[in-house]
Design a protein around this motif. Structure first.
Motif, PDB file in Angstrom:
ATOM      1  N   PRO A 172     -51.513 -23.487  14.232  1.00 48.80           N
ATOM      2  CA  PRO A 172     -51.714 -22.049  14.014  1.00 48.80           C
ATOM      3  C   PRO A 172     -50.540 -21.402  13.263  1.00 48.80           C
ATOM      4  O   PRO A 172     -50.751 -20.594  12.368  1.00 48.80           O
ATOM      5  N   ASN A 173     -49.315 -21.789  13.604  1.00 49.18           N
ATOM      6  CA  ASN A 173     -48.174 -21.188  12.903  1.00 49.18           C
ATOM      7  C   ASN A 173     -48.235 -21.504  11.412  1.00 49.18           C
ATOM      8  O   ASN A 173     -47.919 -20.660  10.562  1.00 49.18           O
ATOM      9  N   TYR A 174     -48.645 -22.724  11.067  1.00 48.77           N
ATOM     10  CA  TYR A 174     -48.792 -23.059   9.652  1.00 48.77           C
ATOM     11  C   TYR A 174     -49.864 -22.188   8.996  1.00 48.77           C
ATOM     12  O   TYR A 174     -49.693 -21.721   7.864  1.00 48.77           O
ATOM     13  N   LEU A 175     -50.965 -21.946   9.711  1.00 49.27           N
ATOM     14  CA  LEU A 175     -52.024 -21.091   9.150  1.00 49.27           C
ATOM     15  C   LEU A 175     -51.526 -19.655   8.974  1.00 49.27           C
ATOM     16  O   LEU A 175     -51.912 -18.978   8.024  1.00 49.27           O
ATOM     17  N   TYR A 176     -50.654 -19.189   9.881  1.00 46.19           N
ATOM     18  CA  TYR A 176     -50.031 -17.868   9.683  1.00 46.19           C
ATOM     19  C   TYR A 176     -49.248 -17.879   8.366  1.00 46.19           C
ATOM     20  O   TYR A 176     -49.252 -16.900   7.613  1.00 46.19           O
TER      21      TYR A 176
ATOM     22  N   GLU B 211     -40.220 -19.536   8.851  1.00 44.94           N
ATOM     23  CA  GLU B 211     -38.887 -19.660   9.469  1.00 44.94           C
ATOM     24  C   GLU B 211     -38.931 -20.266  10.859  1.00 44.94           C
ATOM     25  O   GLU B 211     -37.912 -20.745  11.352  1.00 44.94           O
ATOM     26  N   VAL B 212     -40.080 -20.189  11.525  1.00 41.35           N
ATOM     27  CA  VAL B 212     -40.135 -20.628  12.923  1.00 41.35           C
ATOM     28  C   VAL B 212     -41.084 -21.809  13.128  1.00 41.35           C
ATOM     29  O   VAL B 212     -41.487 -22.095  14.259  1.00 41.35           O
ATOM     30  N   GLN B 213     -41.428 -22.507  12.036  1.00 44.22           N
ATOM     31  CA  GLN B 213     -42.293 -23.680  12.161  1.00 44.22           C
ATOM     32  C   GLN B 213     -41.580 -24.755  12.976  1.00 44.22           C
ATOM     33  O   GLN B 213     -40.408 -25.035  12.755  1.00 44.22           O
ATOM     34  N   MET B 252     -44.723 -27.342   2.711  1.00 43.49           N
ATOM     35  CA  MET B 252     -44.157 -25.990   2.792  1.00 43.49           C
ATOM     36  C   MET B 252     -42.645 -25.999   2.596  1.00 43.49           C
ATOM     37  O   MET B 252     -42.067 -25.042   2.087  1.00 43.49           O
ATOM     38  N   ASP B 253     -41.985 -27.099   3.017  1.00 46.05           N
ATOM     39  CA  ASP B 253     -40.526 -27.176   2.924  1.00 46.05           C
ATOM     40  C   ASP B 253     -40.043 -27.674   1.572  1.00 46.05           C
ATOM     41  O   ASP B 253     -38.855 -27.602   1.276  1.00 46.05           O
ATOM     42  N   GLU B 254     -40.985 -28.221   0.791  1.00 49.95           N
ATOM     43  CA  GLU B 254     -40.555 -28.790  -0.489  1.00 49.95           C
ATOM     44  C   GLU B 254     -40.355 -27.687  -1.518  1.00 49.95           C
ATOM     45  O   GLU B 254     -41.104 -26.726  -1.562  1.00 49.95           O
TER      46      GLU B 254
END
Lengths: 258, 258
Positions: A172-176, B211-213, B252-254
């Motif tokens: 879910p955090n990735y989808l956010y 930031e919080v992944q 996402m981090d790349e």
């Protein structure tokens, strides 16, 4: 209890603070990086060390709180044998510690921790497991001193629990993050959808997620779904994700096939 | 304002209550099903109707609050021409209403509504759009009488906003359902991960999701990811989902490619 904390990451930081607040004493804090050890040890009034051979046997419990894939290496270097040793990881079986210690266990806080964010540890579910009844009793006691939600969960269950946590938190955090990115490309603020995110998570505190599913896939709105896929044209991975998740939602309502 | 409510679903129910609480008067409530119309009309002290031709012109605003794919059909049957008409849908452009009404607009509450769950409407973001300055001013005023969070959003932006809402609400809720299913197969209670779900959503109220992944994909923990895929052996769709979402987190981090 006198406790030795092996690790200085997010979990170690929050757990250490909760233990000290509950009146326990942290004897030593180990980190590969002496500065990290010193920083956390300072807050916990403990001794910092950066060499696992310096860990002293004058302690009631050793808590290994490092990344899941580092637990075994760290365990293999701890020179103590007659002290209860636990790790705090969701995906590591008790078996891994049993290779190195006679009495050992798991003390897994099921929550997402960030160093920069305060958190009420009393609401964090703690999952306990151990090799013997006496250790289980001690870990349950320790758990209850810092949390209102302590459960015995065996290694097989914990594996599934950790997987479920990935689906319920990390994904879910990735989808956010995807939503934030889509909004930012159209000059809209992520703040617009924050109430929606919070309400979605709040709803399932009192209802089962299946009962409160909403959206285009739930109402079989093919026109809207097609328009969304069109909007995602430049993002083939997100198109694929959209399709797969929508199919899942549709399938959720179907009776199981015979 | 005197307001006519066309629809009796989740959005119409919550919106109607908020409007009445703010001192507005609901003149009529229409639903295809007279019983549904009567039920909501009773709560709102309005007149129920089940025929769109019965809608009276003595009203200041007609709010069409039906499923996204029914807006156009319903609009085409409303016999009134000199009243401001809005719809409440995320995915329907203003263009759709323009075919039938000279002055029209959009009044889109960006939230997930269930009839059985109370909700503080003042925290619901309202997205306003309309054909002319006068209508915009009236809709902004009306919006501010029930919400603290009213924004002008044009149709192109709203399309993306609605898509972002699907990623931020509908899809996470589906993932909660997957987690619930995985837990139930292993005789564990969904309650165990409720605090995790709430904290994940709470975190992004003050931090950006990037930031919080956290989780195995974020820390490139291939061993844990492989074990999770193994656990999902019986669920090929969820395996595919796990892989796709984990790849997204890693990507996402790349740094963006040149």
């Amino acid at each position: 209890m006198r406790i030795t904390l092996v690790g200085s990451g997010n979990v170690a930081t929050h757990l250490g603070a909760a233990l000290v607040n509950a009146g326990h004493r942290i004897a030593q804090v180990w980190s590969r990086d002496l500065q990290n050890a010193a920083l956390l040890a300072y807050h916990l009034k403990a001794e910092p060390v950066d060499d696992l051979s310096e860990i002293r046997p004058e302690t009631d419990l050793i808590v290994i709180s490092v990344k899941d894939d580092a637990v075994e290496t760290v365990a293999s270097f701890i020179p103590i044998k007659n002290v209860l040793v636990v790790h705090t990881c969701g995906s590591v079986g008790l078996q891994t510690l049993k290779k190195y210690f006679d009495t050992c266990g798991v003390f897994y806080p099921l929550q997402t921790f960030s160093k920069t964010r305060e958190l009420d540890f009393r609401s964090v579910p703690l999952c306990i497991e151990s090799t013997d009844k006496n250790s289980t009793a001690r870990l349950l006691d320790l758990g209850r001193s810092i949390s209102n939600n302590v459960t015995y969960i065996d290694s097989a269950q914990r594996k599934t629990l950790h997987l479920a946590a990935v689906f319920a938190c990390n994904f879910p955090n990735y989808l956010y993050a995807v939503a934030a990115e889509l909004l930012s490309k159209q000059q809209m603020d992520f703040g617009l959808i924050k109430p929606l995110i919070l309400e979605t998570a709040s709803k399932v505190q009192s209802f089962l997620p299946q009962e409160v599913q909403t959206g285009p896939a739930k109402r079989r709105d093919g026109q809207t779904m097609a328009a969304h896929l069109e909007l995602l044209q430049q993002y083939p991975e997100w198109q694929q994700l959209y399709t797969l998740l929508s199919q899942g939602i549709i399938k959720m309502d179907e009776p199981p096939s015979a």
